[in-house]
Write an enzyme that holds these catalytic residues in place. Sequence first.
Site, mmCIF file in Angstrom:
data_model
loop_
_atom_site.group_PDB
_atom_site.id
_atom_site.type_symbol
_atom_site.label_atom_id
_atom_site.label_comp_id
_atom_site.label_asym_id
_atom_site.label_seq_id
_atom_site.Cartn_x
_atom_site.Cartn_y
_atom_site.Cartn_z
ATOM 1 N N SER A 53 0.805 -1.229 0.000
ATOM 2 C CA SER A 53 0.000 0.000 0.000
ATOM 3 C C SER A 53 0.836 1.276 0.000
ATOM 4 C CB SER A 53 -0.946 0.011 1.210
ATOM 5 O OG SER A 53 -0.204 0.051 2.417
ATOM 6 N N HIS A 92 1.342 4.141 6.791
ATOM 7 C CA HIS A 92 0.732 5.038 5.811
ATOM 8 C C HIS A 92 1.160 6.482 6.055
ATOM 9 C CE1 HIS A 92 -2.810 2.258 4.409
ATOM 10 N NE2 HIS A 92 -1.623 1.880 3.961
ATOM 11 N N ASP A 142 -7.756 6.236 4.867
ATOM 12 C CA ASP A 142 -7.838 5.086 5.773
ATOM 13 C C ASP A 142 -9.061 5.067 6.679
ATOM 14 O OD1 ASP A 142 -5.438 4.358 4.708
ATOM 15 O OD2 ASP A 142 -4.243 4.887 6.460
#
Length: 200
Positions: A53, A92, A142
Site C-alpha cells: 500500500s 501510511h 484510511d
Amino acid sequence: MFAELAPYLSNPRQTLAQLLNFALVLSTAFMGWKALSVYTNSSSPIVVVLSGSMEPAFQRGDLLFLWNNSPRAEVGEIVVYNVQGKDIPIVHRVIKAFGTGDGGKKSQRRLEREADKRSGPGLSSPVSHQMLTKGDNNIADDTELYAQGQDYLDRKLDIVGSVRGYIPAVGYVTIMLAENPWMKTVLLGIMGVMVMLQRE
C-alpha cells in the site's frame, strides 16, 4: 549428528554451560530491544512493511526504524499506527493533521473516553492532535480501516511511531516466519544445536 552430540550429552556440566550461553544470547537480545523501545518511546521501534500500500516509497518486506518522541506528526510524514482491537501495524502517510479538538465533536468525545480509560480515574488525560492517513498506493484514505466510529487517528493513542529510516527487503525473513510457523521451530532448533556444538 547424534554422534557429534554424544560428548556433550555425556558431560552435563558442559551442556549446562552451553544452554546458559544460549539463554544469555536471548536475554541480551531482549534487553537490547527493550532499551531501543525506551530510547525511541515506541512499543515497536522496528517494524516490517506487510503490504504494497505504500509503493513506491516502501516495498513489502522493507524494515522500518521508528521514532516516537515528536509531539506532532505533520502532513506528508509517514507513520505506523495500530487499529484498535487489531495487532497489525499499518504504515501510511499523513494527509491531514488537526490541532486538538479540530477533528470534530464525535472524534473528540471518543478520544477523551479513550484517554480516560488509559490514564485511569482522577488522572489528567490531555487529548493530542489528530490526523488522517492514506497509503500512497491506495485510492481512498484510511477512514474505513479505523475502528468503528473513529474519524481520525490520535497522536498519543494510536501512533506507534514515525518512520526515520529503512533497510530494503530485510524484513522478508520475518514475513516468511510469520507465514510459515514451522520455520520458527526449525530455526530455533538449528540455533540450539549450533550453540551446543560450539567449543569453549
